[in-house]
Design a protein around this motif. Sequence first.
Motif, PDB file in Angstrom:
ATOM      1  N   GLU A  33       0.829  -1.209   0.000  1.00  0.00           N
ATOM      2  CA  GLU A  33       0.000   0.000   0.000  1.00  0.00           C
ATOM      3  C   GLU A  33       0.863   1.259   0.000  1.00  0.00           C
ATOM      4  OE1 GLU A  33      -2.649  -0.217   3.328  1.00  0.00           O
ATOM      5  OE2 GLU A  33      -3.698  -1.962   2.530  1.00  0.00           O
ATOM      6  N   LYS A  34       1.927   1.241   0.789  1.00  0.00           N
ATOM      7  CA  LYS A  34       2.815   2.406   0.840  1.00  0.00           C
ATOM      8  C   LYS A  34       3.509   2.618  -0.505  1.00  0.00           C
ATOM      9  CE  LYS A  34       3.788   2.519   5.771  1.00  0.00           C
ATOM     10  NZ  LYS A  34       4.835   2.419   6.802  1.00  0.00           N
ATOM     11  N   ALA A  35       3.851   1.537  -1.177  1.00  0.00           N
ATOM     12  CA  ALA A  35       4.494   1.660  -2.488  1.00  0.00           C
ATOM     13  C   ALA A  35       3.524   2.243  -3.509  1.00  0.00           C
ATOM     14  CB  ALA A  35       5.004   0.299  -2.956  1.00  0.00           C
ATOM     15  N   LEU A  42      10.424   6.921  -2.224  1.00  0.00           N
ATOM     16  CA  LEU A  42      10.315   5.782  -1.324  1.00  0.00           C
ATOM     17  C   LEU A  42       9.671   4.555  -1.953  1.00  0.00           C
ATOM     18  CD1 LEU A  42       9.221   7.647   1.914  1.00  0.00           C
ATOM     19  CD2 LEU A  42      11.474   6.742   1.372  1.00  0.00           C
ATOM     20  N   VAL A  43       9.110   4.683  -3.145  1.00  0.00           N
ATOM     21  CA  VAL A  43       8.404   3.580  -3.783  1.00  0.00           C
ATOM     22  C   VAL A  43       9.304   2.362  -3.947  1.00  0.00           C
ATOM     23  CG1 VAL A  43       7.301   2.840  -5.932  1.00  0.00           C
ATOM     24  CG2 VAL A  43       6.684   5.015  -4.911  1.00  0.00           C
ATOM     25  N   GLU A  44      10.508   2.550  -4.454  1.00  0.00           N
ATOM     26  CA  GLU A  44      11.430   1.427  -4.649  1.00  0.00           C
ATOM     27  C   GLU A  44      11.797   0.768  -3.331  1.00  0.00           C
ATOM     28  OE1 GLU A  44      12.440  -0.176  -7.368  1.00  0.00           O
ATOM     29  OE2 GLU A  44      10.996   1.115  -8.391  1.00  0.00           O
ATOM     30  N   PHE A  45      11.985   1.571  -2.294  1.00  0.00           N
ATOM     31  CA  PHE A  45      12.301   1.028  -0.974  1.00  0.00           C
ATOM     32  C   PHE A  45      11.172   0.133  -0.482  1.00  0.00           C
ATOM     33  CE2 PHE A  45      11.714   1.455   3.643  1.00  0.00           C
ATOM     34  CZ  PHE A  45      12.889   0.873   4.078  1.00  0.00           C
ATOM     35  N   PHE A  46       9.936   0.619  -0.569  1.00  0.00           N
ATOM     36  CA  PHE A  46       8.792  -0.161  -0.115  1.00  0.00           C
ATOM     37  C   PHE A  46       8.603  -1.421  -0.962  1.00  0.00           C
ATOM     38  CE2 PHE A  46       7.103   4.046   1.588  1.00  0.00           C
ATOM     39  CZ  PHE A  46       7.505   3.762   2.878  1.00  0.00           C
ATOM     40  N   LYS A  47       8.851  -1.334  -2.257  1.00  0.00           N
ATOM     41  CA  LYS A  47       8.735  -2.516  -3.123  1.00  0.00           C
ATOM     42  C   LYS A  47       9.761  -3.576  -2.734  1.00  0.00           C
ATOM     43  CE  LYS A  47       6.817  -0.450  -7.306  1.00  0.00           C
ATOM     44  NZ  LYS A  47       7.075  -0.134  -8.721  1.00  0.00           N
ATOM     45  N   ARG A  48      11.003  -3.144  -2.463  1.00  0.00           N
ATOM     46  CA  ARG A  48      12.039  -4.103  -2.067  1.00  0.00           C
ATOM     47  C   ARG A  48      11.707  -4.753  -0.732  1.00  0.00           C
ATOM     48  NH1 ARG A  48      16.746  -0.739  -1.722  1.00  0.00           N
ATOM     49  NH2 ARG A  48      15.625   0.918  -2.739  1.00  0.00           N
ATOM     50  N   LYS A  49      11.190  -3.974   0.200  1.00  0.00           N
ATOM     51  CA  LYS A  49      10.794  -4.522   1.499  1.00  0.00           C
ATOM     52  C   LYS A  49       9.682  -5.561   1.312  1.00  0.00           C
ATOM     53  CE  LYS A  49      12.888  -2.645   4.999  1.00  0.00           C
ATOM     54  NZ  LYS A  49      13.687  -3.465   5.890  1.00  0.00           N
TER      55      LYS A  49
END
Length: 61
Positions: A33-35, A42-49
């Motif tokens: 949801e955050k991504a 921050l989208v890439e960070f949230f996707k990797r997480k």
Amino acid sequence: MNNQYCRVGTVTPITSGSQAITILEFRYKNFIEKAANGDSHLVEFFKRKAQSIKKVLESLG
């Protein structure tokens, strides 16, 4: 007086315990949801997480 030692900084792995899958699923959905709704930086960070949590879920399930 005896010395007392606290366990500051100790970590209990999230993949241990009876509710691990439920917690991981909640965190996975939260990162997805955050991504989708987040800041472009921050989208890439949230996707990797989310991907790393998905791998853990697949190994548990």
